[in-house]
Design an enzyme around this catalytic site. Structure first.
Site, PDB file in Angstrom:
ATOM      1  N   ASP A  38      34.781  39.181  51.281  1.00 42.34           N
ATOM      2  CA  ASP A  38      35.445  38.269  50.361  1.00 42.34           C
ATOM      3  C   ASP A  38      35.114  36.849  50.849  1.00 42.34           C
ATOM      4  OD1 ASP A  38      37.401  37.105  48.583  1.00 42.34           O
ATOM      5  OD2 ASP A  38      38.752  36.976  50.306  1.00 42.34           O
ATOM      6  N   ASP A  41      37.074  33.495  49.555  1.00 37.46           N
ATOM      7  CA  ASP A  41      38.237  32.600  49.642  1.00 37.46           C
ATOM      8  C   ASP A  41      39.302  33.163  50.573  1.00 37.46           C
ATOM      9  OD1 ASP A  41      37.431  30.500  47.898  1.00 37.46           O
ATOM     10  OD2 ASP A  41      37.607  31.935  46.252  1.00 37.46           O
ATOM     11  N   THR A  43      35.914  36.562  43.847  1.00 35.67           N
ATOM     12  CA  THR A  43      36.357  36.101  42.543  1.00 35.67           C
ATOM     13  C   THR A  43      35.872  34.694  42.255  1.00 35.67           C
ATOM     14  OG1 THR A  43      38.292  37.490  42.756  1.00 35.67           O
ATOM     15  CG2 THR A  43      38.506  35.648  41.267  1.00 35.67           C
ATOM     16  N   THR A  44      35.491  33.979  43.270  1.00 38.15           N
ATOM     17  CA  THR A  44      35.136  32.578  43.044  1.00 38.15           C
ATOM     18  C   THR A  44      33.747  32.448  42.416  1.00 38.15           C
ATOM     19  OG1 THR A  44      35.430  30.386  44.026  1.00 38.15           O
ATOM     20  CG2 THR A  44      34.022  31.901  45.224  1.00 38.15           C
ATOM     21  N   GLU A  77      41.248  28.180  49.961  1.00 34.94           N
ATOM     22  CA  GLU A  77      42.309  27.886  48.980  1.00 34.94           C
ATOM     23  C   GLU A  77      43.085  26.657  49.436  1.00 34.94           C
ATOM     24  OE1 GLU A  77      42.254  29.261  46.257  1.00 34.94           O
ATOM     25  OE2 GLU A  77      41.714  31.367  46.430  1.00 34.94           O
ATOM     26  N   LYS A 103      39.791  29.535  36.302  1.00 37.82           N
ATOM     27  CA  LYS A 103      40.065  29.277  34.877  1.00 37.82           C
ATOM     28  C   LYS A 103      41.345  30.004  34.470  1.00 37.82           C
ATOM     29  CE  LYS A 103      35.863  30.650  33.509  1.00 37.82           C
ATOM     30  NZ  LYS A 103      35.057  30.729  34.740  1.00 37.82           N
ATOM     31  N   GLY A 119      40.976  33.816  40.021  1.00 34.62           N
ATOM     32  CA  GLY A 119      40.058  33.101  39.138  1.00 34.62           C
ATOM     33  C   GLY A 119      40.623  31.741  38.770  1.00 34.62           C
TER      34      GLY A 119
HETATM   35  C1  XBP Z   1      39.815  33.873  45.035  1.00 30.70           C
HETATM   36  C2  XBP Z   1      40.269  33.272  43.797  1.00 30.70           C
HETATM   37  C3  XBP Z   1      39.515  32.159  43.213  1.00 30.70           C
HETATM   38  C4  XBP Z   1      39.569  30.799  43.787  1.00 30.70           C
HETATM   39  C5  XBP Z   1      38.887  29.814  42.886  1.00 30.70           C
HETATM   40  O1  XBP Z   1      40.144  35.235  45.105  1.00 30.70           O
HETATM   41  O2  XBP Z   1      41.222  33.691  43.213  1.00 30.70           O
HETATM   42  O3  XBP Z   1      40.023  32.038  41.938  1.00 30.70           O
HETATM   43  O4  XBP Z   1      40.900  30.376  43.927  1.00 30.70           O
HETATM   44  O5  XBP Z   1      37.656  30.216  42.443  1.00 30.70           O
HETATM   45  P1  XBP Z   1      39.375  36.174  46.155  1.00 30.70           P
HETATM   46  P2  XBP Z   1      37.096  29.753  41.004  1.00 30.70           P
HETATM   47  O6  XBP Z   1      39.446  35.503  47.497  1.00 30.70           O
HETATM   48  O7  XBP Z   1      40.164  37.441  46.157  1.00 30.70           O
HETATM   49  O8  XBP Z   1      37.965  36.374  45.652  1.00 30.70           O
HETATM   50  O9  XBP Z   1      37.846  28.532  40.605  1.00 30.70           O
HETATM   51  O10 XBP Z   1      35.639  29.459  41.224  1.00 30.70           O
HETATM   52  O11 XBP Z   1      37.350  30.872  40.034  1.00 30.70           O
HETATM   53 MG    MG Z   2      40.445  36.038  49.342  1.00 32.04          MG
END
Ligand code: XBP
Ligand code: MG
Length: 267
Positions: free
Chosen positions: A9, A11, A125-126, A18, A54, A52
């Site tokens: 992963d 983020d 997810t990013t 975050e 958005k 995500g």
């Molecule tokens: C990460 C997220 C992402 C980021 C922002 O989840 O939820 O939405 O906050 O990314 P994970 P974007 O660590 O479980 O992948 O703004 O590019 O969507």
């Molecule tokens: Mg994460």
């Protein structure tokens, strides 16, 4: 046998993105757009229930700005997309400024896996551009090429906790899911990896420390460095909680073999 592949992963797992990246970047984008929206830590913690960026903006509008209407001639989809692009640009600037370092043990484990020929992948997810910016800045220009598969952002039809991102990564690697190891920081991430049959090591991050990580193989403070071993917090196959360890290929091999209780790399 060592793991067939390591799937990361991004983020919260590779870096505290975050806390130190996305939240301030969202606020920068809102300011640039002349909006008086401000996401403080408590609100962002709540909004993280939605994965995500958005999707997170939409949730904010539904829950906290129910009467909001975009300016005349702009659809909500366009506004959200525009804010999200501006947020990612602000995120990239923060990365380039050096505001986001990798968490302990991440670079060490990636390098060890590369040296041992264990394939690497990303399941996140990013957005892909955020992954690329972080990898290049933190590990060097060639770092995106270290990963045999990068499954990111809108490449899937459903984001975590859906298992789709892990299913795609495993398929791209041509690996057996239960011989891989996923690295995650959140309950959503654990659900996604477990849903695809991939064992998970969890390193809780700033916003996820209070979450439950049921089904994780190991929950550990961070991946650890030889001079800074990490505290074991729990997990199915964990060595004694409170023990310290460095998460390396030897420990992962022991975890997959069910031998972690015997110690592996735990001290
Ligand atoms: C990460 C997220 C992402 C980021 C922002 O989840 O939820 O939405 O906050 O990314 P994970 P974007 O660590 O479980 O992948 O703004 O590019 O969507
Ligand atoms: Mg994460």
């Amino acid at each position: 046998m060592p793991p067939e592949a390591l799937i990361f992963d991004v983020d919260g797992t590779l870096a505290e993105t975050e806390h130190e990246g996305h939240r301030p970047a969202f606020n920068e984008a809102f300011r640039e757009a002349g909006l008086d929206w401000r996401w403080d830590e408590a609100l962002y913690g709540e909004l993280l229930a939605v994965t995500g960026g958005k999707e997170r903006i939409r949730r904010y509008l539904e829950r906290h700005r129910p009467g909001f209407r975009p300016p005349a001639g702009v659809s909500l989809d366009e506004l959200v997309a525009r804010l999200h692009r501006a947020k990612n640009a602000a995120f990239a600037r923060r990365v380039r400024s050096g505001a986001l370092g990798l968490r302990p043990g991440v670079a060490r484990l990636l390098r060890e896996a590369r040296a041992a020929g264990v394939p690497l992948a990303i399941a996140t997810t990013t957005s892909p551009e955020n992954v690329e910016a972080l990898l290049r800045h933190a590990l060097g220009e060639d770092a995106p090429g270290w990963f045999a598969a990068v499954v990111a952002g809108d490449m899937v039809s459903a984001k975590k906790p859906s298992p789709e991102v892990y299913e795609r990564a495993v398929r791209a690697l041509g690996a057996d899911p239960d011989r891989c190891v996923a690295f995650e920081d959140s309950a959503h991430g654990v659900a996604a990896a477990r849903g695809a049959g991939v064992p998970v090591v969890v390193t809780p991050s700033h916003y996820t420390r209070g979450e439950r990580f049921d089904g994780a193989l190991l929950v550990v403070e961070h991946l650890g460095e030889p001079e800074r071993p990490a505290r074991v917090l729990g997990g199915l196959a964990a060595a004694r909680a409170g023990a310290r360890c460095v998460v390396d290929l030897a420990l992962l091999r022991a975890l997959l073999a069910g031998g972690a209780a015997a110690g592996g790399g735990a001290r």
